[in-house]
Scaffold this active site. Structure first.
Site, PDB file in Angstrom:
ATOM      1  N   GLY A  49     -16.027 -46.808 -19.394  1.00 50.63           N
ATOM      2  CA  GLY A  49     -15.797 -45.542 -18.710  1.00 50.63           C
ATOM      3  C   GLY A  49     -16.709 -44.397 -19.111  1.00 50.63           C
ATOM      4  N   GLU A 103     -15.232 -40.451 -25.184  1.00 48.05           N
ATOM      5  CA  GLU A 103     -14.287 -41.172 -24.331  1.00 48.05           C
ATOM      6  C   GLU A 103     -14.254 -40.509 -22.960  1.00 48.05           C
ATOM      7  OE1 GLU A 103     -12.770 -43.657 -23.449  1.00 48.05           O
ATOM      8  OE2 GLU A 103     -10.836 -43.860 -24.437  1.00 48.05           O
ATOM      9  N   ASP A 104     -14.042 -41.294 -21.918  1.00 50.55           N
ATOM     10  CA  ASP A 104     -13.960 -40.717 -20.580  1.00 50.55           C
ATOM     11  C   ASP A 104     -12.665 -39.936 -20.389  1.00 50.55           C
ATOM     12  OD1 ASP A 104     -12.412 -43.011 -20.688  1.00 50.55           O
ATOM     13  OD2 ASP A 104     -13.199 -43.892 -18.844  1.00 50.55           O
ATOM     14  N   ASP A 107      -5.421 -40.605 -22.075  1.00 50.79           N
ATOM     15  CA  ASP A 107      -4.191 -40.674 -21.281  1.00 50.79           C
ATOM     16  C   ASP A 107      -3.029 -40.696 -22.282  1.00 50.79           C
ATOM     17  OD1 ASP A 107      -2.089 -41.552 -19.635  1.00 50.79           O
ATOM     18  OD2 ASP A 107      -3.320 -42.884 -18.468  1.00 50.79           O
ATOM     19  N   LYS A 135      -5.088 -36.030 -20.180  1.00 50.30           N
ATOM     20  CA  LYS A 135      -3.837 -35.738 -19.471  1.00 50.30           C
ATOM     21  C   LYS A 135      -2.828 -35.267 -20.517  1.00 50.30           C
ATOM     22  CE  LYS A 135      -4.650 -39.327 -15.983  1.00 50.30           C
ATOM     23  NZ  LYS A 135      -4.308 -40.726 -15.594  1.00 50.30           N
ATOM     24  N   VAL A 157      -7.308 -40.928 -11.758  1.00 49.84           N
ATOM     25  CA  VAL A 157      -8.590 -40.425 -11.255  1.00 49.84           C
ATOM     26  C   VAL A 157      -9.673 -41.510 -11.318  1.00 49.84           C
ATOM     27  CG1 VAL A 157      -8.220 -37.964 -11.709  1.00 49.84           C
ATOM     28  CG2 VAL A 157      -9.094 -39.421 -13.536  1.00 49.84           C
ATOM     29  N   ASP A 163     -13.102 -46.149 -13.128  1.00 49.11           N
ATOM     30  CA  ASP A 163     -12.973 -47.099 -12.020  1.00 49.11           C
ATOM     31  C   ASP A 163     -11.516 -47.307 -11.601  1.00 49.11           C
ATOM     32  OD1 ASP A 163     -12.226 -48.595 -14.399  1.00 49.11           O
ATOM     33  OD2 ASP A 163     -12.289 -50.371 -13.126  1.00 49.11           O
ATOM     34  N   ARG A 169     -17.046 -46.350 -10.279  1.00 46.03           N
ATOM     35  CA  ARG A 169     -17.760 -45.828 -11.461  1.00 46.03           C
ATOM     36  C   ARG A 169     -19.047 -45.097 -11.083  1.00 46.03           C
ATOM     37  NH1 ARG A 169     -15.261 -48.114 -15.960  1.00 46.03           N
ATOM     38  NH2 ARG A 169     -14.637 -50.288 -15.773  1.00 46.03           N
TER      39      ARG A 169
HETATM   40  P1  5GP Z   1      -4.948 -44.395 -23.140  1.00 42.81           P
HETATM   41  O1  5GP Z   1      -5.126 -45.489 -24.144  1.00 42.81           O
HETATM   42  O2  5GP Z   1      -5.251 -43.018 -23.661  1.00 42.81           O
HETATM   43  O3  5GP Z   1      -3.588 -44.460 -22.475  1.00 42.81           O
HETATM   44  O4  5GP Z   1      -5.922 -44.701 -21.947  1.00 42.81           O
HETATM   45  C1  5GP Z   1      -7.243 -44.563 -22.139  1.00 42.81           C
HETATM   46  C2  5GP Z   1      -8.060 -45.433 -21.217  1.00 42.81           C
HETATM   47  O5  5GP Z   1      -7.360 -45.800 -20.029  1.00 42.81           O
HETATM   48  C3  5GP Z   1      -9.226 -44.628 -20.745  1.00 42.81           C
HETATM   49  O6  5GP Z   1     -10.325 -44.809 -21.594  1.00 42.81           O
HETATM   50  C4  5GP Z   1      -9.489 -45.178 -19.383  1.00 42.81           C
HETATM   51  O7  5GP Z   1     -10.341 -46.285 -19.472  1.00 42.81           O
HETATM   52  C5  5GP Z   1      -8.147 -45.607 -18.887  1.00 42.81           C
HETATM   53  N1  5GP Z   1      -7.535 -44.542 -18.056  1.00 42.81           N
HETATM   54  C6  5GP Z   1      -6.558 -43.682 -18.388  1.00 42.81           C
HETATM   55  N2  5GP Z   1      -6.253 -42.849 -17.383  1.00 42.81           N
HETATM   56  C7  5GP Z   1      -7.075 -43.195 -16.369  1.00 42.81           C
HETATM   57  C8  5GP Z   1      -7.267 -42.681 -15.034  1.00 42.81           C
HETATM   58  O8  5GP Z   1      -6.628 -41.733 -14.558  1.00 42.81           O
HETATM   59  N3  5GP Z   1      -8.234 -43.302 -14.286  1.00 42.81           N
HETATM   60  C9  5GP Z   1      -8.976 -44.353 -14.749  1.00 42.81           C
HETATM   61  N4  5GP Z   1      -9.870 -44.855 -13.925  1.00 42.81           N
HETATM   62  N5  5GP Z   1      -8.818 -44.851 -15.998  1.00 42.81           N
HETATM   63  C10 5GP Z   1      -7.887 -44.281 -16.790  1.00 42.81           C
HETATM   64 MG    MG Z   2     -12.170 -45.334 -21.445  1.00 43.36          MG
END
Ligand code: 5GP
Ligand code: MG
Length: 180
Positions: A49, A103-104, A107, A135, A157, A163, A169
């Site tokens: 990402g 990091e992109d 979440d 978020k 998103v 993606d 992407r």
């Molecule tokens: P976390 O581990 O913080 O819950 O999630 C992180 C990863 O989940 C991010 O690096 C990303 O790859 C994916 N992710 C979380 N939210 C989104 C979103 O809204 N859209 C997309 N495309 N990927 C997300």
């Molecule tokens: Mg990511």
């Protein structure tokens, strides 16, 4: 501004324009330039990402860096699987280094929480996260200090590296899942 798009079975509406994304990234780079002045941080980009975010961020850096790429997976479709897999780890020693994680999107924070616990065992000098998006309403896991370009609502998103099941992407803008 771009139009509503369709990826697989879902529709997405424009949310953040490329020019605003770049302005946010420049602000992050300025923070890195001042905070790490006189040092050579090891930038760790979390693929897939963060590939575009990383490429654009380094164009604004004025300090020397080393860079490593890691690949961590935790998502399937539009929701987290709850499992974190380090598919490709860091190939440069991190002991006593200042680590900058790119990091992109943060979440739940699960992915980076897990990855940072793994890095901390290697005794880096410091760890700091720079994320394009976050978020804030759904972050559940504790993380090292984090600087973000944009806090966004809890809605899926795509675009600019992010993606939906492999698609999106390449988009220059960021789009939000449309109300169904
Ligand atoms: P976390 O581990 O913080 O819950 O999630 C992180 C990863 O989940 C991010 O690096 C990303 O790859 C994916 N992710 C979380 N939210 C989104 C979103 O809204 N859209 C997309 N495309 N990927 C997300
Ligand atoms: Mg990511």
């Amino acid at each position: 501004m771009s139009q509503t798009i369709r990826l697989h079975d879902k529709h997405f509406t424009p949310y953040l324009e490329h020019v605003d994304i770049l302005a946010g990234i420049e602000r992050l780079a300025e923070d890195i330039n001042s905070r790490y002045s006189g040092r050579v941080p090891l930038v760790i980009s979390v693929l897939n990402g963060a590939f575009r975010f990383t490429a654009d961020l380094v164009t604004f850096l004025e300090i020397p860096i080393e860079i490593a790429f890691v690949q961590i997976a935790s998502y399937a479709g539009t929701s987290s699987t709850g499992e974190v897999n380090i598919i490709r780890g860091v190939d440069i020693p991190v002991r006593d280094r200042d680590l900058i994680l790119l990091e992109d999107i943060v979440d739940s924070g699960r992915t980076l929480h897990h990855f940072c616990s793994y890095l901390e065992k290697e005794q880096p000098r410091s760890i700091r996260i720079y994320s394009l998006l976050r978020k804030p309403d759904v972050v559940q896991f504790t993380l090292p200090e984090t600087t973000v370009a944009f806090d966004i609502p809890d809605r899926f998103v795509v675009g600019y590296g992010l993606d939906y099941d492999g698609l999106g992407r390449d988009l220059n803008d960021i789009y939000q899942l449309a109300n169904s």
